[in-house]
Write a protein that holds these residues in place. Structure first.
Motif, PDB file in Angstrom:
ATOM      1  N   ASN A  11       0.811  -1.223   0.000  1.00 20.21           N
ATOM      2  CA  ASN A  11       0.000   0.000   0.000  1.00 20.21           C
ATOM      3  C   ASN A  11       0.844   1.271   0.000  1.00 20.21           C
ATOM      4  OD1 ASN A  11      -2.214  -1.671   0.068  1.00 20.21           O
ATOM      5  ND2 ASN A  11      -2.746  -1.257   2.185  1.00 20.21           N
ATOM      6  N   VAL A  12       1.877   1.301   0.870  1.00 16.49           N
ATOM      7  CA  VAL A  12       2.719   2.494   0.946  1.00 16.49           C
ATOM      8  C   VAL A  12       3.453   2.704  -0.372  1.00 16.49           C
ATOM      9  CG1 VAL A  12       4.682   3.565   2.112  1.00 16.49           C
ATOM     10  CG2 VAL A  12       2.978   2.320   3.441  1.00 16.49           C
ATOM     11  N   ILE A  14       2.583   1.782  -3.350  1.00 11.25           N
ATOM     12  CA  ILE A  14       1.645   2.200  -4.400  1.00 11.25           C
ATOM     13  C   ILE A  14       1.419   3.708  -4.339  1.00 11.25           C
ATOM     14  CG2 ILE A  14      -0.785   2.078  -5.114  1.00 11.25           C
ATOM     15  CD1 ILE A  14      -0.656  -0.923  -4.256  1.00 11.25           C
ATOM     16  N   HIS A  15       1.174   4.231  -3.153  1.00  9.34           N
ATOM     17  CA  HIS A  15       0.913   5.670  -3.025  1.00  9.34           C
ATOM     18  C   HIS A  15       2.185   6.494  -3.193  1.00  9.34           C
ATOM     19  CE1 HIS A  15      -3.360   5.626  -1.871  1.00  9.34           C
ATOM     20  NE2 HIS A  15      -3.088   4.434  -1.362  1.00  9.34           N
ATOM     21  N   LEU A  16       3.306   5.965  -2.749  1.00  8.20           N
ATOM     22  CA  LEU A  16       4.574   6.666  -2.937  1.00  8.20           C
ATOM     23  C   LEU A  16       4.922   6.770  -4.412  1.00  8.20           C
ATOM     24  CD1 LEU A  16       7.217   5.620  -0.244  1.00  8.20           C
ATOM     25  CD2 LEU A  16       6.665   7.925  -1.016  1.00  8.20           C
ATOM     26  N   ALA A  17       4.665   5.710  -5.163  1.00 12.84           N
ATOM     27  CA  ALA A  17       4.963   5.731  -6.596  1.00 12.84           C
ATOM     28  C   ALA A  17       4.215   6.861  -7.284  1.00 12.84           C
ATOM     29  CB  ALA A  17       4.604   4.384  -7.225  1.00 12.84           C
ATOM     30  N   THR A  18       2.944   7.003  -6.970  1.00  7.73           N
ATOM     31  CA  THR A  18       2.148   8.083  -7.563  1.00  7.73           C
ATOM     32  C   THR A  18       2.705   9.442  -7.172  1.00  7.73           C
ATOM     33  OG1 THR A  18       0.155   6.706  -7.524  1.00  7.73           O
ATOM     34  CG2 THR A  18      -0.158   9.083  -7.705  1.00  7.73           C
ATOM     35  N   ALA A  19       3.043   9.602  -5.885  1.00  8.22           N
ATOM     36  CA  ALA A  19       3.573  10.887  -5.413  1.00  8.22           C
ATOM     37  C   ALA A  19       4.908  11.207  -6.069  1.00  8.22           C
ATOM     38  CB  ALA A  19       3.718  10.856  -3.895  1.00  8.22           C
ATOM     39  N   LYS A  37       2.642  -9.090  -7.867  1.00  6.61           N
ATOM     40  CA  LYS A  37       1.508  -8.723  -7.022  1.00  6.61           C
ATOM     41  C   LYS A  37       1.292  -7.210  -7.056  1.00  6.61           C
ATOM     42  CE  LYS A  37      -0.112  -8.998  -2.233  1.00  6.61           C
ATOM     43  NZ  LYS A  37       0.232  -9.386  -0.842  1.00  6.61           N
ATOM     44  N   ASN A  38       0.049  -6.824  -7.222  1.00  8.03           N
ATOM     45  CA  ASN A  38      -0.360  -5.410  -7.221  1.00  8.03           C
ATOM     46  C   ASN A  38       0.162  -4.609  -8.414  1.00  8.03           C
ATOM     47  OD1 ASN A  38      -1.756  -5.731  -4.788  1.00  8.03           O
ATOM     48  ND2 ASN A  38       0.009  -5.133  -3.552  1.00  8.03           N
ATOM     49  N   ASN A  39       0.678  -5.284  -9.426  1.00 10.45           N
ATOM     50  CA  ASN A  39       1.204  -4.559 -10.592  1.00 10.45           C
ATOM     51  C   ASN A  39       0.175  -3.609 -11.194  1.00 10.45           C
ATOM     52  OD1 ASN A  39       3.803  -5.418 -10.576  1.00 10.45           O
ATOM     53  ND2 ASN A  39       3.698  -6.618 -12.457  1.00 10.45           N
ATOM     54  N   GLY A  40      -1.093  -4.005 -11.140  1.00 13.51           N
ATOM     55  CA  GLY A  40      -2.144  -3.200 -11.749  1.00 13.51           C
ATOM     56  C   GLY A  40      -2.359  -1.858 -11.073  1.00 13.51           C
ATOM     57  N   PHE A  41      -1.810  -1.685  -9.859  1.00 11.80           N
ATOM     58  CA  PHE A  41      -1.973  -0.424  -9.139  1.00 11.80           C
ATOM     59  C   PHE A  41      -0.845   0.576  -9.445  1.00 11.80           C
ATOM     60  CE2 PHE A  41      -4.477  -3.389  -6.597  1.00 11.80           C
ATOM     61  CZ  PHE A  41      -5.627  -2.650  -6.353  1.00 11.80           C
ATOM     62  N   PHE A  42       0.166   0.132 -10.187  1.00 14.34           N
ATOM     63  CA  PHE A  42       1.292   0.993 -10.532  1.00 14.34           C
ATOM     64  C   PHE A  42       1.190   1.465 -11.976  1.00 14.34           C
ATOM     65  CE2 PHE A  42       2.916  -1.516  -6.998  1.00 14.34           C
ATOM     66  CZ  PHE A  42       3.636  -0.587  -6.253  1.00 14.34           C
ATOM     67  N   SER A 112      -4.663   2.665   1.773  1.00 13.52           N
ATOM     68  CA  SER A 112      -5.366   1.520   1.186  1.00 13.52           C
ATOM     69  C   SER A 112      -5.261   1.644  -0.323  1.00 13.52           C
ATOM     70  CB  SER A 112      -6.837   1.498   1.611  1.00 13.52           C
ATOM     71  OG  SER A 112      -6.962   1.337   3.013  1.00 13.52           O
ATOM     72  N   LYS A 113      -5.100   0.513  -0.970  1.00 10.11           N
ATOM     73  CA  LYS A 113      -4.909   0.521  -2.424  1.00 10.11           C
ATOM     74  C   LYS A 113      -6.060   1.201  -3.150  1.00 10.11           C
ATOM     75  CE  LYS A 113      -4.233  -3.980  -2.540  1.00 10.11           C
ATOM     76  NZ  LYS A 113      -3.845  -4.346  -1.167  1.00 10.11           N
ATOM     77  N   GLU A 114      -7.272   1.020  -2.626  1.00  9.18           N
ATOM     78  CA  GLU A 114      -8.463   1.473  -3.341  1.00  9.18           C
ATOM     79  C   GLU A 114      -8.761   2.954  -3.136  1.00  9.18           C
ATOM     80  OE1 GLU A 114      -8.321  -0.913  -1.071  1.00  9.18           O
ATOM     81  OE2 GLU A 114      -8.410  -2.752  -2.281  1.00  9.18           O
ATOM     82  N   ARG A 115      -8.007   3.638  -2.250  1.00  3.55           N
ATOM     83  CA  ARG A 115      -8.300   5.037  -1.930  1.00  3.55           C
ATOM     84  C   ARG A 115      -7.220   5.954  -2.449  1.00  3.55           C
ATOM     85  NH1 ARG A 115     -12.445   6.904   0.724  1.00  3.55           N
ATOM     86  NH2 ARG A 115     -11.190   8.558   1.674  1.00  3.55           N
ATOM     87  N   THR A 116      -7.649   7.103  -2.984  1.00  7.51           N
ATOM     88  CA  THR A 116      -6.713   8.117  -3.450  1.00  7.51           C
ATOM     89  C   THR A 116      -6.357   9.050  -2.297  1.00  7.51           C
ATOM     90  OG1 THR A 116      -7.637   8.031  -5.688  1.00  7.51           O
ATOM     91  CG2 THR A 116      -6.358   9.992  -5.100  1.00  7.51           C
TER      92      THR A 116
END
Length: 250
Positions: A11-12, A14-19, A37-42, A112-116
């Protein structure tokens, strides 16, 4: 331009990558994970590797993995020349391999993965072992967030503990409330305005002044009535918290 490699896929991370992608004058050169795992969130444009020997050269490497794995994982990074950070609130800076330039970038937020999340509003607690590395970490942190704080490992451990009280424990209370609602065919949605007001209230009031309820009023009849309706852990938790509130305001 600060060049960064991100290690982890939770989770961390995923959000750090976006930031990191959105930050000015920051280049997310690569991310590492042992699995897909979780590749679709990046963002798929981020170069990816599952081999630690193929990591790109970077100014900063950020370890965003489970707390218990940080020490052992960092032992595999002894060949790196850049500043190596972990993102844990409870793990001391010295958990990172001795030979590495090391630091901490702890985001004081629940992810959480699902929250922006608006990362600019996330407080970041930062620390480095070498004072010479602090300016580099501070520069990166200020590109990610408007709320950057220098916090030692000892103080950060206590900060993390307070976050458990404020977030994890309170969320578990919501879960218990929902379970009781479901048991008695009540909608949990009825409580959501109350939950929102409780959270908003402490933006204006000190938590001590914001406390309400039967335990604070020392209304023993109501407390005893509620206890008679509960059993098991729910009854035990209600009793412990009520007693603590009563003792605080007595």
């Amino acid at each position: 331009m600060i060049k960064v490699v991100l290690l982890g896929a939770g989770n961390v991370a995923i959000h750090l990558a976006t930031a990191l992608i959105e930050a000015r004058n920051v280049e997310l050169k690569q991310r590492f994970s042992r699995s897909n795992k979780n590749n679709g969130f990046f963002d798929p444009v981020i170069p990816f590797t599952d081999d630690l020997q193929n990591l790109e050269k970077a100014d900063i490497y950020i370890i965003a993995i489970n707390d218990d794995a940080i020490g052992g994982f960092s032992n595999q990074l002894s060949h790196l020349k850049g500043l190596v950070l972990h993102t844990s609130g409870s793990v001391p800076i010295d958990a990172i391999h001795t030979n590495l330039r090391k630091g901490v970038l702890y985001p004081v937020q629940t992810f959480s993965k699902e929250r922006t999340i608006d990362f600019k509003k996330v407080p970041l607690a930062i620390e480095t072992s070498d004072p010479g590395d602090f300016n580099l970490l501070k520069e990166l942190a200020m590109k990610l967030s408007d709320h950057v704080h220098q916090v030692s490992s000892q103080r950060r451990e206590r900060l993390h503990m307070t976050a458990v009280f404020a977030n994890n424990f309170s969320n578990y209370m919501y879960l218990m409330a929902k379970e009781i609602c479901l048991e008695h065919e009540l909608s949990f949605d009825i409580l959501k305005p109350l939950i929102m007001e409780t959270a908003q209230k402490i933006m204006d009031l000190d938590p001590y002044a914001a406390q309400t309820g039967p335990a604070k009023r020392n209304d023993r009849k109501v407390v005893e009535k509620h206890l008679s309706l509960l059993e098991g852990e729910q009854k035990e938790i209600y009793n412990i918290v009520s007693r603590a509130i009563r003792n605080t305001y007595s």
